[in-house]
Design a protein around this motif. Structure first.
Motif, PDB file in Angstrom:
ATOM      1  N   ARG A   1      47.238 -70.085   2.600  1.00 17.42           N
ATOM      2  CA  ARG A   1      48.010 -69.783   1.322  1.00 17.42           C
ATOM      3  C   ARG A   1      47.315 -70.240  -0.040  1.00 17.42           C
ATOM      4  O   ARG A   1      47.412 -69.417  -1.080  1.00 17.42           O
ATOM      5  N   PHE A   2      46.543 -71.284  -0.077  1.00 18.58           N
ATOM      6  CA  PHE A   2      45.937 -71.560  -1.171  1.00 18.58           C
ATOM      7  C   PHE A   2      44.892 -70.732  -1.609  1.00 18.58           C
ATOM      8  O   PHE A   2      44.686 -70.132  -2.832  1.00 18.58           O
ATOM      9  N   ARG A   3      43.994 -70.318  -0.585  1.00 17.19           N
ATOM     10  CA  ARG A   3      43.145 -69.215  -0.830  1.00 17.19           C
ATOM     11  C   ARG A   3      43.479 -67.790  -1.213  1.00 17.19           C
ATOM     12  O   ARG A   3      42.940 -67.520  -2.072  1.00 17.19           O
ATOM     13  N   THR A   4      44.676 -67.478  -0.745  1.00 16.10           N
ATOM     14  CA  THR A   4      45.373 -66.139  -1.049  1.00 16.10           C
ATOM     15  C   THR A   4      45.961 -66.348  -2.487  1.00 16.10           C
ATOM     16  O   THR A   4      45.829 -65.409  -3.321  1.00 16.10           O
ATOM     17  N   ARG A   5      46.819 -67.502  -2.618  1.00 16.41           N
ATOM     18  CA  ARG A   5      47.606 -67.381  -4.044  1.00 16.41           C
ATOM     19  C   ARG A   5      46.506 -67.773  -5.258  1.00 16.41           C
ATOM     20  O   ARG A   5      46.704 -67.545  -6.147  1.00 16.41           O
ATOM     21  N   VAL A   6      45.998 -69.142  -4.963  1.00 14.29           N
ATOM     22  CA  VAL A   6      45.285 -69.803  -6.094  1.00 14.29           C
ATOM     23  C   VAL A   6      44.094 -68.961  -6.373  1.00 14.29           C
ATOM     24  O   VAL A   6      43.531 -68.831  -7.405  1.00 14.29           O
ATOM     25  N   LEU A   7      43.093 -68.722  -5.246  1.00 18.85           N
ATOM     26  CA  LEU A   7      41.781 -68.287  -5.512  1.00 18.85           C
ATOM     27  C   LEU A   7      41.806 -66.704  -5.650  1.00 18.85           C
ATOM     28  O   LEU A   7      40.773 -66.320  -5.945  1.00 18.85           O
ATOM     29  N   GLN A   8      43.128 -66.210  -5.224  1.00 18.70           N
ATOM     30  CA  GLN A   8      43.037 -64.546  -5.262  1.00 18.70           C
ATOM     31  C   GLN A   8      42.047 -63.976  -4.532  1.00 18.70           C
ATOM     32  O   GLN A   8      41.763 -62.967  -4.812  1.00 18.70           O
ATOM     33  N   ARG A   9      41.769 -64.793  -3.273  1.00 18.30           N
ATOM     34  CA  ARG A   9      40.870 -64.191  -2.271  1.00 18.30           C
ATOM     35  C   ARG A   9      41.709 -63.829  -0.865  1.00 18.30           C
ATOM     36  O   ARG A   9      42.014 -64.989  -0.206  1.00 18.30           O
ATOM     37  N   TYR A  10      41.771 -62.725  -0.457  1.00 17.81           N
ATOM     38  CA  TYR A  10      42.651 -62.452   0.575  1.00 17.81           C
ATOM     39  C   TYR A  10      41.626 -62.051   1.479  1.00 17.81           C
ATOM     40  O   TYR A  10      40.751 -61.032   1.219  1.00 17.81           O
ATOM     41  N   ALA A  11      41.597 -62.459   2.762  1.00 14.31           N
ATOM     42  CA  ALA A  11      40.778 -62.013   3.831  1.00 14.31           C
ATOM     43  C   ALA A  11      41.601 -61.882   5.167  1.00 14.31           C
ATOM     44  O   ALA A  11      42.644 -62.118   5.405  1.00 14.31           O
ATOM     45  N   PRO A  12      41.290 -60.675   5.772  1.00 10.28           N
ATOM     46  CA  PRO A  12      41.992 -60.504   7.068  1.00 10.28           C
ATOM     47  C   PRO A  12      42.159 -61.700   7.966  1.00 10.28           C
ATOM     48  O   PRO A  12      43.234 -61.456   8.670  1.00 10.28           O
ATOM     49  N   TRP A  13      41.261 -62.562   8.167  1.00  9.42           N
ATOM     50  CA  TRP A  13      41.410 -63.549   9.068  1.00  9.42           C
ATOM     51  C   TRP A  13      42.432 -64.509   8.679  1.00  9.42           C
ATOM     52  O   TRP A  13      42.878 -65.357   9.428  1.00  9.42           O
ATOM     53  N   HIS A  14      43.211 -64.299   7.395  1.00  9.36           N
ATOM     54  CA  HIS A  14      44.029 -65.387   6.914  1.00  9.36           C
ATOM     55  C   HIS A  14      45.319 -65.290   7.993  1.00  9.36           C
ATOM     56  O   HIS A  14      45.689 -66.210   8.565  1.00  9.36           O
ATOM     57  N   ARG A  15      45.714 -64.100   8.091  1.00  3.38           N
ATOM     58  CA  ARG A  15      47.051 -64.077   9.114  1.00  3.38           C
ATOM     59  C   ARG A  15      46.642 -64.257  10.421  1.00  3.38           C
ATOM     60  O   ARG A  15      47.432 -64.797  11.212  1.00  3.38           O
ATOM     61  N   LEU A  16      45.613 -64.031  10.724  1.00  5.53           N
ATOM     62  CA  LEU A  16      44.906 -63.941  12.113  1.00  5.53           C
ATOM     63  C   LEU A  16      44.655 -65.390  12.454  1.00  5.53           C
ATOM     64  O   LEU A  16      45.190 -65.887  13.508  1.00  5.53           O
TER      65      LEU A  16
END
Length: 66
Positions: A27-42
């Motif tokens: 969540r931190f990587r997605t929200r704060v760093l604005q970096r979404y990767a497909p492996w986040h959900r996985l």
């Protein structure tokens, strides 16, 4: 309560918190760093799918060892 039971409960608690730590990091990587990767959900699905059953099994073993 024996030492083995206490150890099992401590390990179970660690396995309980691992998915929440993984979720917080992704969540931190997605929200704060604005970096979404497909492996986040996985990674969150794998963490919850593996750690929570291990938590329940260890807790049951500790309780049944009474």
């Amino acid at each position: 309560m024996s030492g083995v039971q206490q150890a099992l409960i401590i390990v179970a608690i660690v396995f309980f918190f691992i998915p929440f730590i993984v979720w917080t990091i992704t969540r931190f990587r997605t929200r704060v760093l604005q970096r979404y990767a497909p492996w986040h959900r996985l990674s969150v699905i794998i963490a919850f799918g593996t750690c929570l059953p291990i938590f329940l099994i260890l807790l049951l073993v500790a309780i049944l060892a009474l």
